[in-house]
Enzyme design. Sequence first.
Site, PDB file in Angstrom:
ATOM      1  N   CYS A 116      54.343  78.017 -26.524  1.00 42.98           N
ATOM      2  CA  CYS A 116      55.080  76.837 -27.020  1.00 42.98           C
ATOM      3  C   CYS A 116      55.255  76.826 -28.527  1.00 42.98           C
ATOM      4  O   CYS A 116      56.059  76.055 -29.049  1.00 42.98           O
ATOM      5  CB  CYS A 116      54.393  75.559 -26.571  1.00 42.98           C
ATOM      6  SG  CYS A 116      54.385  75.381 -24.795  1.00 42.98           S
ATOM      7  N   HIS A 253      56.324  69.381 -31.195  1.00 45.68           N
ATOM      8  CA  HIS A 253      56.472  70.015 -29.887  1.00 45.68           C
ATOM      9  C   HIS A 253      56.373  68.916 -28.830  1.00 45.68           C
ATOM     10  O   HIS A 253      55.551  68.006 -28.940  1.00 45.68           O
ATOM     11  CB  HIS A 253      55.362  71.054 -29.695  1.00 45.68           C
ATOM     12  CG  HIS A 253      55.335  71.626 -28.306  1.00 45.68           C
ATOM     13  ND1 HIS A 253      56.474  72.061 -27.671  1.00 45.68           N
ATOM     14  CD2 HIS A 253      54.319  71.814 -27.430  1.00 45.68           C
ATOM     15  CE1 HIS A 253      56.158  72.505 -26.463  1.00 45.68           C
ATOM     16  NE2 HIS A 253      54.858  72.352 -26.290  1.00 45.68           N
ATOM     17  N   ASN A 283      58.503  69.605 -21.079  1.00 45.59           N
ATOM     18  CA  ASN A 283      58.032  70.608 -22.044  1.00 45.59           C
ATOM     19  C   ASN A 283      58.872  71.882 -21.873  1.00 45.59           C
ATOM     20  O   ASN A 283      58.724  72.596 -20.885  1.00 45.59           O
ATOM     21  CB  ASN A 283      56.548  70.881 -21.786  1.00 45.59           C
ATOM     22  CG  ASN A 283      55.958  71.918 -22.736  1.00 45.59           C
ATOM     23  OD1 ASN A 283      56.689  72.588 -23.459  1.00 45.59           O
ATOM     24  ND2 ASN A 283      54.647  72.044 -22.711  1.00 45.59           N
TER      25      ASN A 283
HETATM   26  N1  ACO Z   1      50.359  63.632 -10.003  1.00 46.40           N
HETATM   27  C1  ACO Z   1      49.335  62.861  -9.608  1.00 46.40           C
HETATM   28  N2  ACO Z   1      48.057  63.127  -9.897  1.00 46.40           N
HETATM   29  C2  ACO Z   1      47.816  64.244 -10.621  1.00 46.40           C
HETATM   30  C3  ACO Z   1      48.830  65.106 -11.064  1.00 46.40           C
HETATM   31  C4  ACO Z   1      50.164  64.771 -10.731  1.00 46.40           C
HETATM   32  N3  ACO Z   1      51.222  65.498 -11.129  1.00 46.40           N
HETATM   33  N4  ACO Z   1      48.288  66.119 -11.781  1.00 46.40           N
HETATM   34  C5  ACO Z   1      46.954  65.906 -11.790  1.00 46.40           C
HETATM   35  N5  ACO Z   1      46.669  64.782 -11.081  1.00 46.40           N
HETATM   36  C6  ACO Z   1      45.366  64.174 -10.844  1.00 46.40           C
HETATM   37  C7  ACO Z   1      44.232  65.187 -10.960  1.00 46.40           C
HETATM   38  O1  ACO Z   1      44.057  65.853  -9.732  1.00 46.40           O
HETATM   39  C8  ACO Z   1      43.059  64.276 -11.316  1.00 46.40           C
HETATM   40  O2  ACO Z   1      42.601  63.676 -10.122  1.00 46.40           O
HETATM   41  P1  ACO Z   1      41.028  63.385  -9.889  1.00 46.40           P
HETATM   42  O3  ACO Z   1      40.636  62.456 -10.999  1.00 46.40           O
HETATM   43  O4  ACO Z   1      41.013  62.784  -8.528  1.00 46.40           O
HETATM   44  O5  ACO Z   1      40.386  64.743  -9.992  1.00 46.40           O
HETATM   45  C9  ACO Z   1      43.682  63.186 -12.179  1.00 46.40           C
HETATM   46  O6  ACO Z   1      45.099  63.223 -11.897  1.00 46.40           O
HETATM   47  C10 ACO Z   1      43.447  63.362 -13.680  1.00 46.40           C
HETATM   48  O7  ACO Z   1      43.726  64.714 -14.039  1.00 46.40           O
HETATM   49  P2  ACO Z   1      43.601  65.210 -15.529  1.00 46.40           P
HETATM   50  O8  ACO Z   1      44.042  66.647 -15.603  1.00 46.40           O
HETATM   51  O9  ACO Z   1      42.244  64.885 -16.089  1.00 46.40           O
HETATM   52  O10 ACO Z   1      44.695  64.267 -16.264  1.00 46.40           O
HETATM   53  P3  ACO Z   1      45.072  64.108 -17.782  1.00 46.40           P
HETATM   54  O11 ACO Z   1      45.043  62.698 -18.167  1.00 46.40           O
HETATM   55  O12 ACO Z   1      44.341  65.090 -18.666  1.00 46.40           O
HETATM   56  O13 ACO Z   1      46.628  64.529 -17.793  1.00 46.40           O
HETATM   57  C11 ACO Z   1      47.989  66.436 -18.404  1.00 46.40           C
HETATM   58  C12 ACO Z   1      46.997  65.830 -17.405  1.00 46.40           C
HETATM   59  C13 ACO Z   1      49.242  65.593 -18.377  1.00 46.40           C
HETATM   60  C14 ACO Z   1      48.288  67.854 -17.993  1.00 46.40           C
HETATM   61  C15 ACO Z   1      47.395  66.404 -19.836  1.00 46.40           C
HETATM   62  O14 ACO Z   1      46.075  66.861 -19.798  1.00 46.40           O
HETATM   63  C16 ACO Z   1      48.177  67.236 -20.835  1.00 46.40           C
HETATM   64  O15 ACO Z   1      49.292  66.922 -21.207  1.00 46.40           O
HETATM   65  N6  ACO Z   1      47.594  68.329 -21.366  1.00 46.40           N
HETATM   66  C17 ACO Z   1      48.178  69.115 -22.455  1.00 46.40           C
HETATM   67  C18 ACO Z   1      49.334  69.961 -22.048  1.00 46.40           C
HETATM   68  C19 ACO Z   1      49.836  70.744 -23.241  1.00 46.40           C
HETATM   69  O16 ACO Z   1      49.908  70.250 -24.349  1.00 46.40           O
HETATM   70  N7  ACO Z   1      50.109  72.029 -23.090  1.00 46.40           N
HETATM   71  C20 ACO Z   1      50.405  72.843 -24.282  1.00 46.40           C
HETATM   72  C21 ACO Z   1      51.680  73.426 -24.306  1.00 46.40           C
HETATM   73  S1  ACO Z   1      52.149  74.297 -22.832  1.00 46.40           S
HETATM   74  C22 ACO Z   1      52.449  75.996 -23.198  1.00 46.40           C
HETATM   75  O17 ACO Z   1      52.075  76.499 -24.206  1.00 46.40           O
HETATM   76  C23 ACO Z   1      53.126  76.838 -22.136  1.00 46.40           C
END
Ligand code: ACO
Length: 326
Positions: A116, A253, A283
Amino acid sequence: MTQQVFARIAGTGSYLPSKVLTNDDLARFVDTSDEWISARTGIRQRHVAAEGETTCDLAYHAATRAMEAAGVTADELDLIVVGTTTPDLIFPSTACLLQARLGASGCGAFDVNAACSGFIYGLTVADKFIRGGNARTALVVGSETLTRMLDWSDRSTCVLFGDGAGAVVLKADHETGILSTHLHADGAKKELLWNPVGVSAGFKPGEPNAGVRVLMTGNEVFKHAVKALDSVVEETLEANGLDRHDIDWLIPHQANLRIIEATAKRLDMPMDRVIVTVDRHGNTSSGSVPLALDEAIRSGRVQRGQLLLLEAFGGGFTWGSALLRY
Ligand code: ACO
């Protein structure tokens, strides 16, 4: 006395594939909801490349728009850099494919893979070429078809990404332009965000898409992203002797609205000085910063002479920033 040379943005362009996939569309085939996706990420929809539409196709549209805005023809380009982690082919590079499509034969052309952060890395390289006097006009593109490497049954990743491209034409300028760039990486954290197959490490023929898929420990990546971006923003301000209130626009980003808001808070910037496209684009990896930049310029929000802070974080980990006077 030799005059100082800056790389200044002469024109921008972007392109999004026509097909739109909303959160509700996704909820039809994976266990998720519009409510969860919008609350956790700010994403409401993303664009998906049509069958046969490649990263180079997206890059071509973005590049021609940027060249038109800059009033630059293909034969004037001294350098083409494409930030991408989803190249059309293993080789030649997408930059070489783009060069041929543009009819810009002869100039240097190569890809930069920094996930990214690919556009910020590419912009940094092109800036050095121009500052060093090795190029006068450079095309820098961030282009991705990330949806091609998603596991559409994995709700923790497939809801996050989209396809798109953005481009800038940089020209040597004696007044102003890119003021500083700052790149970082931490390869020790690779397993928190990666696509763990490849030519040399091998593919997995028995698995869907031969094992090609994005794997991410989202909550860990989130924490690292906020910390790394805080630190690179501080580093950028310090390197330029600036106060955080001096920045006119933050062009971040677009991975997650909550990450963007955290960086804006650090800069004490109201959200109306922050360019946000994640709600409509998702993204788009390397495409995200130049897409947001182009939208901000074409909508008239970003004006000539303003100070812009661009930043990104991605797989590798990689992260970086660019401070520029537009
Ligand atoms: N729909 C519903 N529930 C979901 C989904 C979904 N799409 N995805 C995950 N969940 C659930 C999980 O299973 C978990 O359930 P549990 O509590 O029963 O285990 C719950 O939601 C919470 O999951 P987390 O992963 O802890 O959620 P979080 O608040 O961290 O959000 C997210 C997840 C959106 C991915 C966030 O962590 C994020 O944006 N991370 C950074 C991403 C990023 O910046 N990437 C960098 C660039 S990408 C690149 O370089 C290619």
